[in-house]
Scaffold this active site. Structure first.
Site, PDB file in Angstrom:
ATOM      1  CB  THR A 132       6.529   3.432 -10.213  1.00 12.07           C
ATOM      2  OG1 THR A 132       5.320   2.247 -10.220  1.00 12.07           O
ATOM      3  CG2 THR A 132       6.687   3.958 -11.462  1.00 12.07           C
ATOM      4  CG  ASP A 133       6.243  -1.989  -9.044  1.00  8.20           C
ATOM      5  OD1 ASP A 133       5.294  -1.076  -9.512  1.00  8.20           O
ATOM      6  OD2 ASP A 133       5.723  -3.050  -8.441  1.00  8.20           O
ATOM      7  CD  GLU A 134       2.008   1.080 -12.035  1.00 11.09           C
ATOM      8  OE1 GLU A 134       1.510   1.728 -13.096  1.00 11.09           O
ATOM      9  OE2 GLU A 134       0.912   1.226 -10.914  1.00 11.09           O
ATOM     10  CE1 TYR A 158       2.928   7.304 -11.670  1.00 13.60           C
ATOM     11  CE2 TYR A 158       2.663   5.166 -12.125  1.00 13.60           C
ATOM     12  CZ  TYR A 158       3.111   6.195 -11.267  1.00 13.60           C
ATOM     13  OH  TYR A 158       3.765   5.960 -10.340  1.00 13.60           O
ATOM     14  CE  LYS A 162       7.417   8.204 -11.032  1.00 15.48           C
ATOM     15  NZ  LYS A 162       7.605   9.296  -9.975  1.00 15.48           N
TER      16      LYS A 162
HETATM   17  P1  NAD Z   1       0.398  11.565  -4.759  1.00 16.55           P
HETATM   18  O1  NAD Z   1      -0.525  11.573  -5.939  1.00 16.55           O
HETATM   19  O2  NAD Z   1      -0.461  11.064  -3.446  1.00 16.55           O
HETATM   20  O3  NAD Z   1       1.001  12.912  -4.416  1.00 16.55           O
HETATM   21  C1  NAD Z   1       1.634  13.556  -5.221  1.00 16.55           C
HETATM   22  C2  NAD Z   1       2.094  14.780  -4.650  1.00 16.55           C
HETATM   23  O4  NAD Z   1       2.683  15.666  -5.778  1.00 16.55           O
HETATM   24  C3  NAD Z   1       1.001  15.596  -4.244  1.00 16.55           C
HETATM   25  O5  NAD Z   1       1.047  16.446  -3.184  1.00 16.55           O
HETATM   26  C4  NAD Z   1       0.686  16.649  -5.517  1.00 16.55           C
HETATM   27  O6  NAD Z   1       0.082  17.892  -5.098  1.00 16.55           O
HETATM   28  C5  NAD Z   1       2.322  17.033  -5.779  1.00 16.55           C
HETATM   29  N1  NAD Z   1       2.432  17.531  -7.057  1.00 16.55           N
HETATM   30  C6  NAD Z   1       1.663  17.055  -8.366  1.00 16.55           C
HETATM   31  N2  NAD Z   1       2.320  17.771  -9.304  1.00 16.55           N
HETATM   32  C7  NAD Z   1       3.143  18.759  -8.963  1.00 16.55           C
HETATM   33  C8  NAD Z   1       3.867  19.521  -9.562  1.00 16.55           C
HETATM   34  N3  NAD Z   1       3.895  19.861 -10.936  1.00 16.55           N
HETATM   35  N4  NAD Z   1       4.711  20.429  -8.777  1.00 16.55           N
HETATM   36  C9  NAD Z   1       4.832  20.094  -7.451  1.00 16.55           C
HETATM   37  N5  NAD Z   1       4.060  19.251  -6.720  1.00 16.55           N
HETATM   38  C10 NAD Z   1       3.179  18.369  -7.771  1.00 16.55           C
HETATM   39  O7  NAD Z   1       1.477  10.388  -5.013  1.00 16.55           O
HETATM   40  P2  NAD Z   1       2.127   9.477  -4.248  1.00 16.55           P
HETATM   41  O8  NAD Z   1       1.239   8.070  -4.134  1.00 16.55           O
HETATM   42  O9  NAD Z   1       2.523   9.737  -2.645  1.00 16.55           O
HETATM   43  O10 NAD Z   1       3.611   8.995  -4.904  1.00 16.55           O
HETATM   44  C11 NAD Z   1       4.788   9.902  -4.559  1.00 16.55           C
HETATM   45  C12 NAD Z   1       5.698   9.367  -5.659  1.00 16.55           C
HETATM   46  O11 NAD Z   1       5.997   7.987  -5.321  1.00 16.55           O
HETATM   47  C13 NAD Z   1       5.367   9.604  -7.077  1.00 16.55           C
HETATM   48  O12 NAD Z   1       6.383   9.945  -7.781  1.00 16.55           O
HETATM   49  C14 NAD Z   1       4.966   8.335  -7.654  1.00 16.55           C
HETATM   50  O13 NAD Z   1       5.185   8.072  -8.961  1.00 16.55           O
HETATM   51  C15 NAD Z   1       5.984   7.210  -6.679  1.00 16.55           C
HETATM   52  N6  NAD Z   1       5.397   6.058  -6.387  1.00 16.55           N
HETATM   53  C16 NAD Z   1       4.088   5.770  -5.841  1.00 16.55           C
HETATM   54  C17 NAD Z   1       3.816   4.552  -5.499  1.00 16.55           C
HETATM   55  C18 NAD Z   1       2.389   4.405  -4.684  1.00 16.55           C
HETATM   56  O14 NAD Z   1       2.179   3.276  -4.492  1.00 16.55           O
HETATM   57  N7  NAD Z   1       1.758   5.415  -4.344  1.00 16.55           N
HETATM   58  C19 NAD Z   1       4.711   3.405  -5.733  1.00 16.55           C
HETATM   59  C20 NAD Z   1       5.980   3.503  -6.027  1.00 16.55           C
HETATM   60  C21 NAD Z   1       6.212   4.972  -6.449  1.00 16.55           C
HETATM   61  O1  DAU Z   2       3.052  -0.243  -8.476  1.00 18.06           O
HETATM   62  C1  DAU Z   2       3.511   1.041  -8.055  1.00 18.06           C
HETATM   63  C2  DAU Z   2       2.150   1.873  -8.520  1.00 18.06           C
HETATM   64  O2  DAU Z   2       1.190   1.559  -7.580  1.00 18.06           O
HETATM   65  C3  DAU Z   2       2.236   3.519  -8.167  1.00 18.06           C
HETATM   66  O3  DAU Z   2       3.332   3.631  -9.085  1.00 18.06           O
HETATM   67  C4  DAU Z   2       1.354   4.181  -8.570  1.00 18.06           C
HETATM   68  O4  DAU Z   2       1.583   5.676  -8.441  1.00 18.06           O
HETATM   69  C5  DAU Z   2       0.019   3.667  -7.620  1.00 18.06           C
HETATM   70  O5  DAU Z   2      -1.028   4.321  -7.907  1.00 18.06           O
HETATM   71  C6  DAU Z   2      -0.067   2.305  -7.810  1.00 18.06           C
HETATM   72  O6  DAU Z   2      -0.754   1.924  -9.025  1.00 18.06           O
HETATM   73  P1  DAU Z   2      -1.761   0.599  -9.361  1.00 18.06           P
HETATM   74  O7  DAU Z   2      -2.456   0.938 -10.645  1.00 18.06           O
HETATM   75  O8  DAU Z   2      -1.149  -0.649  -8.916  1.00 18.06           O
HETATM   76  O9  DAU Z   2      -2.620   1.015  -8.082  1.00 18.06           O
HETATM   77  P2  DAU Z   2      -4.123   1.066  -7.877  1.00 18.06           P
HETATM   78  O10 DAU Z   2      -4.508   1.168  -6.497  1.00 18.06           O
HETATM   79  O11 DAU Z   2      -4.827   2.152  -8.659  1.00 18.06           O
HETATM   80  O12 DAU Z   2      -4.775  -0.203  -8.106  1.00 18.06           O
HETATM   81  C7  DAU Z   2      -4.227  -1.317  -7.711  1.00 18.06           C
HETATM   82  C8  DAU Z   2      -4.806  -2.567  -8.370  1.00 18.06           C
HETATM   83  O13 DAU Z   2      -6.149  -2.780  -8.200  1.00 18.06           O
HETATM   84  C9  DAU Z   2      -4.634  -2.642  -9.795  1.00 18.06           C
HETATM   85  O14 DAU Z   2      -4.568  -3.863 -10.308  1.00 18.06           O
HETATM   86  C10 DAU Z   2      -6.050  -2.102 -10.191  1.00 18.06           C
HETATM   87  C11 DAU Z   2      -7.121  -2.684  -9.249  1.00 18.06           C
HETATM   88  N1  DAU Z   2      -8.193  -1.720  -8.832  1.00 18.06           N
HETATM   89  C12 DAU Z   2      -8.068  -0.462  -8.748  1.00 18.06           C
HETATM   90  C13 DAU Z   2      -9.029   0.340  -8.308  1.00 18.06           C
HETATM   91  C14 DAU Z   2      -8.984   2.090  -8.084  1.00 18.06           C
HETATM   92  C15 DAU Z   2      -9.648  -2.401  -8.845  1.00 18.06           C
HETATM   93  O15 DAU Z   2      -9.535  -3.268  -9.154  1.00 18.06           O
HETATM   94  N2  DAU Z   2     -10.701  -1.420  -8.561  1.00 18.06           N
HETATM   95  C16 DAU Z   2     -10.193  -0.195  -8.421  1.00 18.06           C
HETATM   96  O16 DAU Z   2     -11.534   0.690  -8.067  1.00 18.06           O
END
Ligand code: NAD
Ligand code: DAU
Length: 354
Positions: A132-134, A158, A162
């Site tokens: 992630t970019d975080e 989180y 990561k």
């Molecule tokens: P998600 O939470 O939707 O899915 C995570 C999946 O991993 C689920 O299916 C869960 O059951 C599985 N999982 C959790 N713990 C596990 C374990 N111990 N063993 C096996 N499986 C397990 O997550 P996502 O949003 O699809 O993110 C996927 C990956 O991409 C993560 O590594 C996250 O850090 C990264 N990422 C997410 C975003 C985003 O915006 N969602 C952006 C950048 C990177």
């Molecule tokens: O940047 C990549 C990341 O993006 C991933 O690594 C994470 O897995 C993914 O969850 C996401 O993280 P964020 O914290 O940025 O996403 P989220 O959807 O939780 O929130 C997006 C923005 O919106 C953040 O600034 C918080 C705000 N927010 C979120 C929720 C859930 C609100 O204002 N209200 C809300 O109810």
């Protein structure tokens, strides 16, 4: 290719599994997923009847399971998505984030190292670590976007977990020459997005006529990327990326949260029939800020563009339209996810029930 996709029942993982099965029907695809609250086997159900497809329910921290799975399936490529992924949940309870994201990733990497060494260290094997970019922390309004050399400065449990897993993936290349590649991506959105995250939460609350909770002043900025653009980037990285390298992946779409939610309301008003509250932006409610809330993320994706030829194809408006349409067409997917577990979580974060 025989590809092991961890977390393939989650949001990005399941989109990637669909992408891979559609584009590489002759590859063998093994999905390993623990099916936590965020994992949903329904996401990949249509693929389970394919001859080349196998689903394994299991934990990435289970060393003997991973050791035997890699050998039994002759895996040559790992695409590692499995993680605890939600910042708000990491604030409520960091333990699972350390166990899965740090210890689990270590277990997977170390198992892969022994297996790869035993095979004679083949050059074509890959371990893609999806991150992630975080990990880069928070930007000020005029700071340049994150590059691959921006120092790590994670601010939430989180992102710290990561960051730790990224360091392990990097160290396994430098120390053992395991062919790891790291990608750091910005915020994704699209089909199969679990309701706790901003965009699906807002879509569902608009459909239910419930308040739309915007944290703090709503001025935080995220760089949004449609999930299929991310999947295409990962595909290119697996095929053309260099082991030991990191690639930043981003949408070039910086938007303030309040502007994103307002646009979502306008598109919902246009696309959704019979909304309980219209115009839906009346539902926008400013709520208590997230502790340690990062102000701005922005990705500089020059490296993946110039070295591997990837650029995002979907604009925010186009991607939001597709996403809204998907949520409108798939009520039977999201309604069961508003379970007791979700209600309890919602109550803890927002102090009200959804
Ligand atoms: P998600 O939470 O939707 O899915 C995570 C999946 O991993 C689920 O299916 C869960 O059951 C599985 N999982 C959790 N713990 C596990 C374990 N111990 N063993 C096996 N499986 C397990 O997550 P996502 O949003 O699809 O993110 C996927 C990956 O991409 C993560 O590594 C996250 O850090 C990264 N990422 C997410 C975003 C985003 O915006 N969602 C952006 C950048 C990177
Ligand atoms: O940047 C990549 C990341 O993006 C991933 O690594 C994470 O897995 C993914 O969850 C996401 O993280 P964020 O914290 O940025 O996403 P989220 O959807 O939780 O929130 C997006 C923005 O919106 C953040 O600034 C918080 C705000 N927010 C979120 C929720 C859930 C609100 O204002 N209200 C809300 O109810």
């Amino acid at each position: 290719m025989t590809i092991l996709i961890t977390g393939g029942a989650g949001f990005i993982g399941s989109n990637f599994v669909h992408h891979w099965c559609n584009n590489y029907p002759n590859d063998r695809v093994i999905v390993l997923d623990a099916l936590t609250y965020a994992g949903n086997r329904q996401n990949i159900a249509p693929l389970e009847s394919l001859e080349n497809f196998r689903f394994v329910q299991g934990n990435i921290g289970d060393r003997s399971l991973i050791d035997s799975l890699l050998r039994a399936e002759n895996v040559d490529t790992v695409a590692h998505f499995a993680a605890e992924s939600h910042v708000d949940r990491s604030i409520l309870g960091p333990d699972a984030f350390i166990q899965t994201n740090v210890v689990g990733t270590f277990t997977l990497l170390d198992s892969f190292r022994h297996y790869w060494t035993e095979k004679g260290s083949p050059e074509n094997y890959r371990f893609l670590h999806v991150s992630t970019d975080e990990v880069y922390g928070s930007l000020g309004p005029d700071d340049p976007a994150f590059t691959e050399t921006t120092p790590y400065a994670p601010n939430s449990p989180y992102s710290a977990s990561k960051a730790a897993s990224d360091h392990l993936a990097r160290a396994y290349f430098h120390t053992y020459k395991v062919p790891t590649i790291i990608t750091n991506c910005s915020n994704n959105y699209g089909p199969y997005h679990f309701p706790e995250k901003l965009i699906p939460l807002m879509c569902i609350n608009i459909l239910l006529g419930k308040p739309l909770p915007v944290y703090g002043d709503g001025q935080n900025i995220r760089d949004w990327l449609f999930v299929l653009d991310h999947c295409k980037a990962l595909d290119i990285v697996i095929h053309k990326g260099q082991p030991g390298e990191t690639y930043n992946v981003g949408g070039n779409n910086e938007v303030k949260n309040i502007d994103l939610v307002t646009l979502l309301c306008e598109l919902m008003d246009e696309l959704a029939p019979d909304l309980p509250v219209k115009p839906s932006k009346q539902l926008i409610t400013f709520v208590k800020d997230r502790p340690g809330h990062d102000r701005r993320y922005a990705i500089d994706a020059t490296k993946i563009k110039t070295e591997l030829g990837w650029t995002p194809e979907v604009t925010v408006e186009e991607g939001l339209r597709k996403t809204i349409q998907w949520f409108l067409n798939n009520r039977e997917w999201w309604q069961p996810l508003l379970s007791q577990e979700y209600q309890d979580y919602y109550q803890k974060v927002y102090g009200v029930s959804v």
